[in-house]
Design a protein around this motif. Structure first.
Motif, PDB file in Angstrom:
ATOM      1  N   CYS A 148       0.833  -1.207   0.000  1.00 59.02           N
ATOM      2  CA  CYS A 148       0.000   0.000   0.000  1.00 59.02           C
ATOM      3  C   CYS A 148       0.868   1.258   0.000  1.00 59.02           C
ATOM      4  CB  CYS A 148      -0.936   0.009   1.212  1.00 59.02           C
ATOM      5  SG  CYS A 148      -2.191  -1.297   1.187  1.00 59.02           S
ATOM      6  N   LEU A 149       1.909   1.262   0.832  1.00 60.06           N
ATOM      7  CA  LEU A 149       2.833   2.397   0.863  1.00 60.06           C
ATOM      8  C   LEU A 149       3.490   2.603  -0.497  1.00 60.06           C
ATOM      9  CD1 LEU A 149       4.580   1.820   4.302  1.00 60.06           C
ATOM     10  CD2 LEU A 149       3.217   3.825   3.669  1.00 60.06           C
ATOM     11  N   TYR A 150       3.874   1.519  -1.140  1.00 60.25           N
ATOM     12  CA  TYR A 150       4.502   1.633  -2.449  1.00 60.25           C
ATOM     13  C   TYR A 150       3.513   2.163  -3.490  1.00 60.25           C
ATOM     14  CZ  TYR A 150       7.094   0.592  -6.664  1.00 60.25           C
ATOM     15  OH  TYR A 150       7.729   0.693  -7.883  1.00 60.25           O
ATOM     16  N   ALA A 151       2.260   1.726  -3.402  1.00 62.70           N
ATOM     17  CA  ALA A 151       1.236   2.240  -4.318  1.00 62.70           C
ATOM     18  C   ALA A 151       1.079   3.750  -4.170  1.00 62.70           C
ATOM     19  CB  ALA A 151      -0.097   1.536  -4.072  1.00 62.70           C
ATOM     20  N   GLY A 152       1.259   4.254  -2.960  1.00 64.37           N
ATOM     21  CA  GLY A 152       1.134   5.686  -2.708  1.00 64.37           C
ATOM     22  C   GLY A 152       2.406   6.476  -2.906  1.00 64.37           C
ATOM     23  N   SER A 153       3.550   5.785  -2.951  1.00 58.67           N
ATOM     24  CA  SER A 153       4.824   6.501  -3.044  1.00 58.67           C
ATOM     25  C   SER A 153       5.538   6.297  -4.377  1.00 58.67           C
ATOM     26  CB  SER A 153       5.764   6.088  -1.907  1.00 58.67           C
ATOM     27  OG  SER A 153       6.192   4.740  -2.072  1.00 58.67           O
ATOM     28  N   GLY A 154       5.469   5.073  -4.914  1.00 62.23           N
ATOM     29  CA  GLY A 154       6.126   4.773  -6.173  1.00 62.23           C
ATOM     30  C   GLY A 154       7.644   4.740  -6.101  1.00 62.23           C
ATOM     31  N   VAL A 155       8.199   4.764  -4.894  1.00 61.91           N
ATOM     32  CA  VAL A 155       9.655   4.803  -4.721  1.00 61.91           C
ATOM     33  C   VAL A 155      10.074   3.760  -3.691  1.00 61.91           C
ATOM     34  CG1 VAL A 155      11.625   6.234  -4.029  1.00 61.91           C
ATOM     35  CG2 VAL A 155       9.682   7.279  -5.213  1.00 61.91           C
ATOM     36  N   MET A 156      11.033   2.941  -4.062  1.00 59.77           N
ATOM     37  CA  MET A 156      11.651   2.017  -3.109  1.00 59.77           C
ATOM     38  C   MET A 156      13.027   2.551  -2.744  1.00 59.77           C
ATOM     39  SD  MET A 156      10.666  -1.782  -4.433  1.00 59.77           S
ATOM     40  CE  MET A 156       8.989  -2.222  -4.843  1.00 59.77           C
ATOM     41  N   ASN A 157      13.576   2.024  -1.661  1.00 60.07           N
ATOM     42  CA  ASN A 157      14.910   2.413  -1.194  1.00 60.07           C
ATOM     43  C   ASN A 157      15.758   1.138  -1.177  1.00 60.07           C
ATOM     44  OD1 ASN A 157      17.147   2.763   0.614  1.00 60.07           O
ATOM     45  ND2 ASN A 157      16.174   4.605   1.421  1.00 60.07           N
ATOM     46  N   TYR A 158      16.735   1.059  -2.090  1.00 60.01           N
ATOM     47  CA  TYR A 158      17.537  -0.152  -2.255  1.00 60.01           C
ATOM     48  C   TYR A 158      18.793  -0.177  -1.396  1.00 60.01           C
ATOM     49  CZ  TYR A 158      14.377  -1.538  -5.934  1.00 60.01           C
ATOM     50  OH  TYR A 158      13.260  -1.925  -6.617  1.00 60.01           O
ATOM     51  N   THR A 159      18.837   0.621  -0.353  1.00 62.91           N
ATOM     52  CA  THR A 159      19.970   0.583   0.562  1.00 62.91           C
ATOM     53  C   THR A 159      20.040  -0.808   1.194  1.00 62.91           C
ATOM     54  OG1 THR A 159      19.653   2.918   1.061  1.00 62.91           O
ATOM     55  CG2 THR A 159      21.005   1.648   2.612  1.00 62.91           C
ATOM     56  N   PRO A 160      21.194  -1.496   1.074  1.00 60.72           N
ATOM     57  CA  PRO A 160      21.292  -2.837   1.673  1.00 60.72           C
ATOM     58  C   PRO A 160      20.963  -2.808   3.179  1.00 60.72           C
ATOM     59  CG  PRO A 160      23.174  -2.399   0.264  1.00 60.72           C
ATOM     60  CD  PRO A 160      22.416  -1.098   0.397  1.00 60.72           C
ATOM     61  N   THR A 161      20.260  -3.795   3.625  1.00 63.83           N
ATOM     62  CA  THR A 161      19.872  -4.031   5.018  1.00 63.83           C
ATOM     63  C   THR A 161      18.870  -3.014   5.553  1.00 63.83           C
ATOM     64  OG1 THR A 161      22.037  -5.024   5.432  1.00 63.83           O
ATOM     65  CG2 THR A 161      20.697  -4.517   7.362  1.00 63.83           C
ATOM     66  N   TYR A 162      19.154  -1.718   5.423  1.00 65.16           N
ATOM     67  CA  TYR A 162      18.319  -0.714   6.073  1.00 65.16           C
ATOM     68  C   TYR A 162      17.346  -0.013   5.138  1.00 65.16           C
ATOM     69  CZ  TYR A 162      21.649  -1.563   9.749  1.00 65.16           C
ATOM     70  OH  TYR A 162      22.424  -2.181  10.690  1.00 65.16           O
ATOM     71  N   GLY A 163      17.302  -0.418   3.884  1.00 67.60           N
ATOM     72  CA  GLY A 163      16.382   0.194   2.933  1.00 67.60           C
ATOM     73  C   GLY A 163      14.982  -0.388   3.045  1.00 67.60           C
TER      74      GLY A 163
END
Length: 163
Positions: free
Chosen positions: A44-59
């Motif tokens: 749901c958050l992704y549907a509203g944001s459209g942005v992921m954070n690919y930082t290893p471990t903490y993303g």
């Protein structure tokens, strides 16, 4: 350069409405591996944001069931990501019930302080907050119908993305 953009609450709620009682085949169903509630909240958050954070471990990201961040499916890790994120993706502040808006996240906990459930806010009325969730599938479920010892309210402030 990171820029703050709007969080599309209506898109998060519409996603919750569409998938509350079924599973999006693009995501693994973690129902039998500890529960699917935070996976659903992240979707749901992704549907509203459209942005992921690919930082290893903490993303905060999901590529597959075996290639995802702990924060995508773990209650405590989602909390840590949202409240501490300074990079790409959604970010939140812990607040109280009066600040809740559709698309925000609530986390429920037990008396030991362990938080175990992450419903998504889908509607707010003066005397009730309504949520959607997986594991115990729900849409427009009154928050007051849950039994819990602790609660925290995460208000999504916005989304950071590279421009």
């Amino acid at each position: 350069m990171l820029r703050i953009v709007a969080y599309h609450r209506d898109a998060a709620v519409e996603y919750a409405r569409k998938w509350a009682f079924q599973r999006n085949p693009a995501y693994y169903n973690f129902e039998n591996l500890g529960g699917d509630c935070t996976n659903f909240a992240s979707q749901c958050l992704y549907a509203g944001s459209g942005v992921m954070n690919y930082t290893p471990t903490y993303g905060w990201y999901y590529n597959s069931s075996s290639d995802r961040s702990p924060s995508w499916t773990g209650v405590i890790y989602l909390y840590q990501f949202l409240t501490q994120n300074k990079g790409p993706g959604p970010f939140a502040t812990e607040t109280d019930a009066s600040e809740m808006m559709p698309g925000d996240i609530i986390q429920l906990g037990d008396q030991t302080g362990r938080f175990y459930h992450s419903p998504v806010v889908v509607a707010v009325e003066p005397d009730e907050i309504y949520v959607a969730a997986h594991t115990f599938d729900a849409f427009m479920r009154p928050l007051s119908s849950y039994v819990y010892d602790r609660i925290r309210f995460l208000h999504i402030e916005g989304v950071r993305k590279y421009q």
